[in-house]
Structures are given as C-alpha cells and as structure tokens.
Design a protein around this motif. Structure first.
Motif, PDB file in Angstrom:
ATOM      1  N   GLU A  19      -5.924   2.408 -10.450  1.00 40.64           N
ATOM      2  CA  GLU A  19      -4.591   2.990 -10.600  1.00 40.64           C
ATOM      3  C   GLU A  19      -3.826   3.085  -9.283  1.00 40.64           C
ATOM      4  O   GLU A  19      -2.665   3.505  -9.266  1.00 40.64           O
ATOM      5  CB  GLU A  19      -4.718   4.381 -11.234  1.00 40.64           C
ATOM      6  N   MET A  20      -4.475   2.717  -8.190  1.00 41.21           N
ATOM      7  CA  MET A  20      -3.847   2.729  -6.861  1.00 41.21           C
ATOM      8  C   MET A  20      -4.014   1.344  -6.246  1.00 41.21           C
ATOM      9  O   MET A  20      -4.988   0.644  -6.534  1.00 41.21           O
ATOM     10  CB  MET A  20      -4.525   3.759  -5.939  1.00 41.21           C
TER      11      MET A  20
ATOM     12  N   GLY B 105      -8.203  14.603  -2.539  1.00 36.41           N
ATOM     13  CA  GLY B 105      -8.884  13.370  -2.167  1.00 36.41           C
ATOM     14  C   GLY B 105      -9.728  12.818  -3.295  1.00 36.41           C
ATOM     15  O   GLY B 105      -9.753  11.602  -3.531  1.00 36.41           O
ATOM     16  N   LEU B 106     -10.421  13.691  -4.013  1.00 36.89           N
ATOM     17  CA  LEU B 106     -11.258  13.244  -5.123  1.00 36.89           C
ATOM     18  C   LEU B 106     -10.411  12.614  -6.222  1.00 36.89           C
ATOM     19  O   LEU B 106     -10.763  11.552  -6.753  1.00 36.89           O
ATOM     20  CB  LEU B 106     -12.094  14.396  -5.674  1.00 36.89           C
ATOM     21  N   ALA B 107      -9.289  13.231  -6.561  1.00 36.61           N
ATOM     22  CA  ALA B 107      -8.406  12.670  -7.593  1.00 36.61           C
ATOM     23  C   ALA B 107      -7.850  11.319  -7.149  1.00 36.61           C
ATOM     24  O   ALA B 107      -7.798  10.371  -7.937  1.00 36.61           O
ATOM     25  CB  ALA B 107      -7.269  13.636  -7.904  1.00 36.61           C
ATOM     26  N   PHE B 108      -7.444  11.208  -5.880  1.00 37.38           N
ATOM     27  CA  PHE B 108      -6.898   9.952  -5.374  1.00 37.38           C
ATOM     28  C   PHE B 108      -7.953   8.841  -5.405  1.00 37.38           C
ATOM     29  O   PHE B 108      -7.694   7.738  -5.877  1.00 37.38           O
ATOM     30  CB  PHE B 108      -6.363  10.131  -3.949  1.00 37.38           C
TER      31      PHE B 108
ATOM     32  N   PRO C 191       0.801  -1.235   0.000  1.00 30.12           N
ATOM     33  CA  PRO C 191       0.000   0.000   0.000  1.00 30.12           C
ATOM     34  C   PRO C 191       0.830   1.280   0.000  1.00 30.12           C
ATOM     35  O   PRO C 191       0.286   2.364  -0.211  1.00 30.12           O
ATOM     36  CB  PRO C 191      -0.809  -0.112   1.292  1.00 30.12           C
ATOM     37  N   ALA C 192       2.150   1.186   0.209  1.00 27.09           N
ATOM     38  CA  ALA C 192       2.987   2.383   0.331  1.00 27.09           C
ATOM     39  C   ALA C 192       2.895   3.325  -0.876  1.00 27.09           C
ATOM     40  O   ALA C 192       2.832   4.553  -0.682  1.00 27.09           O
ATOM     41  CB  ALA C 192       4.441   1.994   0.605  1.00 27.09           C
ATOM     42  N   PRO C 193       2.863   2.828  -2.121  1.00 27.18           N
ATOM     43  CA  PRO C 193       2.714   3.774  -3.244  1.00 27.18           C
ATOM     44  C   PRO C 193       1.402   4.579  -3.171  1.00 27.18           C
ATOM     45  O   PRO C 193       1.371   5.750  -3.542  1.00 27.18           O
ATOM     46  CB  PRO C 193       2.746   2.874  -4.477  1.00 27.18           C
ATOM     47  N   GLY C 194       0.357   3.968  -2.688  1.00 22.64           N
ATOM     48  CA  GLY C 194      -0.907   4.686  -2.523  1.00 22.64           C
ATOM     49  C   GLY C 194      -0.812   5.749  -1.456  1.00 22.64           C
ATOM     50  O   GLY C 194      -1.334   6.855  -1.624  1.00 22.64           O
TER      51      GLY C 194
ATOM     52  N   ALA D  52      -8.717   7.750  -8.913  1.00 21.05           N
ATOM     53  CA  ALA D  52      -7.641   6.872  -9.391  1.00 21.05           C
ATOM     54  C   ALA D  52      -7.772   5.483  -8.764  1.00 21.05           C
ATOM     55  O   ALA D  52      -7.556   4.467  -9.432  1.00 21.05           O
ATOM     56  CB  ALA D  52      -6.281   7.482  -9.082  1.00 21.05           C
ATOM     57  N   SER D  53      -8.151   5.426  -7.506  1.00 18.77           N
ATOM     58  CA  SER D  53      -8.368   4.133  -6.834  1.00 18.77           C
ATOM     59  C   SER D  53      -9.508   3.377  -7.490  1.00 18.77           C
ATOM     60  O   SER D  53      -9.399   2.172  -7.759  1.00 18.77           O
ATOM     61  CB  SER D  53      -8.678   4.348  -5.349  1.00 18.77           C
TER      62      SER D  53
END
Length: 164
Positions: A37-38, A26-29, A14-17, A32-33
C-alpha cells in the motif's frame, strides 16, 4: 574481449510514502508497506531488498545481490550488505515508534564475517530493537543465508524526532 552489461530499473515516486510516514505509527506504516500500500523506497529497488515481515520492534528484509554489486576483489561490495543492515535496523526502530515520530541513523556498526557473492543467493536480515526512548533508539541485527549461516551482524543508534 570486454563484455558490457546493462541494468535498468524503475521506481515509484516515494513522496506519498514520506507523507504517510509522518501521519502513521511506524508499525502501521511498515505493515502498509508490506501489504503493497506504500511505494517501495528507491534504495530497495536499486539493491533488490524486500520487506518480508514486520511486528513491533522486529523487522525482516531479504536481499539478493547481483554481479552489478561486485567490487574489484570479485565479491559483493561491503556497502551492499551494510545497506541491507541499515535498512532493516532502521525499520526495526521505525516499527516501534508512535505516530508523529520518525528516526534517522546516528551511528552504524557492521561486522562482516564472510564474503558475499552471487552464489550466496538470497540473504535474510532480521533486526530487533534493544531500546526505544524519546530521543534515541538502538537496534541489533543479523544477515544470514538460507541455511542460517551468518554473513554479517550489526547495531545502530538512531535519533528519534518529532515530525514537523
């Protein structure tokens, strides 16, 4: 005769996330999830949760408990439903935060209104923000079955902080 069951699962680092979350809104993350992509958080893998919808201030997860989530009473342990709510409520807050801001749960209130069993099937948890401020945020949410029957509802207060 005793029957022994085994469950195995794997998860990605999970470290890259975590690193990405610190550099994105937060919305972009979460978008992507949702798009794969995460890395999926290990808690979601272990508990069979999946992010299925995200927009600013509103997030939906699904979860499907298994017999490995049962307690001594023969129902799904309340902690499983609480974890589903906590993940969704926190993600709703996260979806409303700008780049450089993250959150952690300060308070969590859960009302369980009926027992969950494997026969309950897939549950959907939707949460939305009630308030997002510079230092705190609050969100509310509901856990329902495929027919819209309520199983739990809850609310959270989160501490909002700057990434360091």
């Amino acid at each position: 005769m005793t029957v022994t069951n085994t469950r195995q699962y794997t998860w990605d680092d999970p470290a890259p996330g975590w690193a990405a979350a610190a550099t994105m809104s937060g919305l972009a993350f979460l978008t992507a999830s949702l798009n794969g992509e995460m890395p999926v958080p290990p808690i979601c893998v272990a508990n069979r949760f999946a992010l299925v919808a995200v927009e600013a201030g509103r997030v939906t997860f699904t979860g499907e408990p298994g017999p490995d989530h049962y307690n001594v009473a023969g129902t799904v342990q309340a902690g499983w439903t609480t974890s589903l709510l906590d993940a969704t409520l926190g993600s709703a807050v996260h979806s409303a935060l700008p780049e450089g801001r993250l959150y952690t749960t300060l308070d969590l209130k859960v009302n369980l209104v009926r027992p969950v069993t494997v026969a309950t099937g897939l549950l959907t948890c939707t949460a939305w923000t009630e308030h997002v401020g510079r230092r705190t945020a609050t969100a509310s949410g509901r856990v329902e079955d495929a027919n819209g029957k309520l199983y739990a509802h809850g609310a959270t207060t989160c501490l909002v902080f700057e990434v360091q």
